[in-house]
Design an enzyme around this catalytic site. Sequence first.
Site, PDB file in Angstrom:
ATOM      1  CG  ASP A   1       0.058  -1.805   0.299  1.00  0.00           C
ATOM      2  OD1 ASP A   1      -0.974  -1.447  -0.254  1.00  0.00           O
ATOM      3  OD2 ASP A   1       1.053  -2.195  -0.556  1.00  0.00           O
ATOM      4  CB  ILE A   2       0.428  -6.781  -2.189  1.00  0.00           C
ATOM      5  CG1 ILE A   2      -0.720  -7.635  -1.611  1.00  0.00           C
ATOM      6  CG2 ILE A   2       1.415  -7.627  -2.990  1.00  0.00           C
ATOM      7  CD1 ILE A   2      -1.670  -8.141  -2.801  1.00  0.00           C
TER       8      ILE A   2
ATOM      9  CD  GLU B   1      -1.635  -1.505  -4.150  1.00  0.00           C
ATOM     10  OE1 GLU B   1      -0.547  -0.727  -3.962  1.00  0.00           O
ATOM     11  OE2 GLU B   1      -2.537  -1.520  -4.796  1.00  0.00           O
TER      12      GLU B   1
END
Length: 657
Positions: A529-530, A572
Amino acid sequence: MLCLVLTWVGLLKDFPATMPVLWFSFSAAISIAYSILHFSSKRKKASVEFLFSITLLFAGIIAALNLAWLKPVYFPLVISASAFYGWQTVVPLSFLVMLLRLKALFVNETFLEEIAFSASLLLTAVISSAILDIFRPETPSSSEKEKGKDYTALKTIKHTATAMPETDTELIDSPELLGVSHYFASLLKTDEEIKELLLTIKHAVFANSVNFFMPYQNGFMLRCSTEEKGDIIVTGKGIIAECFKTKKVFYSGEINESISEIGYIKNSKISSVLAVSVMDGYALTGVLTADSSIYHAFSEPVRNTVQMFASHLVRIIERERIYPKLKRDYNGLKILNEESAKLVSSLNLNVIAEKLCEGAEKIASSHAFFFMVSGKQFELIHHTGSISGNKTAFDLKGTFINMAVENRQPIYMADMKDYRASVLPFSAGNIRSIFVIPLIYESKLLGLFVMSFEKADFLDTFQIELLKVMCNQAATSIANAKLHAEIEKLATTDGLTGLFNHRVFQEKLSEELKKLSRYSEPSSLLLADIDFFKKINDTYGHPAGDFVLKEVSKIIREAIRDIDIPARYGGEEFAAILPRTDSKGAMNIAERLRKAVMSGSFSSDTSSLRVTLSIGIATTPLDAKTKEELIEKADNALYYAKHNGRNRSVLWSEIKN
């Protein structure tokens, strides 16, 4: 007589075509019955009925095979009958033949033609009967002997016209072409048929010999004769040579020492000679000659009769010429049909290219090359020749085959002996002739097909047309394959990042776990996950967020192995399936990915961004047994990483307690 009437009515109702087995069986039975009656009475009874039954069979064959062009053969049949039957038989027979054409008589377009045909046939019957009655020998023994010869000749003609012997039909499978194949196969023994016709002419005009000469080199040769082999010796020049030159009929009723030579010699004396040019339209096929030891043997009606037989001889020669072409054309069309079917059976570009080259080689044995358009270059997808080097992408500028690209038209160069520039973008041996076809679909150039040969003039017009049709089919198949690939890509990949979408990720993970159950090897799952992605969107806008997603996707593809499967999990979040990888190996890959993102440059139009990843890792079968459990454990590890400092990789096995 009633049976003959019923057979005739069946002919008018097209029974030979609609009910061939019933009609031909009934007609043959009647013919056999009348022949028994006729010959058991030593040909004294039922002569007209017998001949009409035979003519009915012949008419039935014409109707069944739709061979209307054979109707002029009724003329030699009537003339042949005149040779051994009197006018009392032949004239009624000609009237009955008119009845066979009764149906055609009422068709407006052919009314006048049928009237002229019937009148000509009747006139022929009367004239031939009158002439032959005058010259018919009066002694019983001689008469019977001549009639026996005439009957044998007529029987041979009827057999040739009606018999359809077995032939090799392995190349012709369809019912429509089967009949055509049998018919033309029955005419393969052309020399025998020509000799039978010459014998018929000989008996019909009371000639000593009848001969057929054909052009040969700068002169002519004897093709067929009624005499034994060696009895006719060709000398060249003379009357026959003049006929070949002028294409006219020559007749002399008095051959003596002062006249120029005929063109052949024989053991017996020649007092009269008739030479007729055999014309196929404007083309000269040969010269037909008849000679006799009697002065003025051939009257004008007799000469007209020989000319009529000459027209039938043209059709025999024409059929001899047509059959090989028909067979070759059909074989070519069959290859085209089979190979085209292979082209449409695949949506794989490599398979289509391979099948195209293989099919083209069957049509014309030569080297084949297939180039696919790849940007501004052409990629060599498949070839059957030998080439130098391992390069597959080429710029065709400066080569001969590039002319087909620029002109968008096929090019066939039959002889390249004097061509000095490059033919292909690589060395492919000695090329003497070449054929190039651009593959175009809806005005778009898809590829280039090339055939080369080491000899000059390796293709004929028919082969060129077959190859054009095959390449058109290949262009359609390639366009379909590309469209299918695009649709499949849209259905399986994420439009923004180019990675597999969530649906495909689920399918790939299920497939991997099925393999695991067979091979007992570990597999791992990464969920990444960003960090602070919402803040990037809020601060810099969604275009900047999309840019970050695409750049992270590129780093993921570069950081993982070729066997690994990356996907956009949602928003994301990203996922990567790591086949045959334990938790330690998965951690190494995750750290390599995390560090690559952390050190990457994410520069937008307005500012430089710093991006980091949080990664959760789970391994099967150590951490989970099912797909759902594996995703859940990796997601829990990701949750732990995000809530414990971010920018880190976490194994589920380290936090499960």
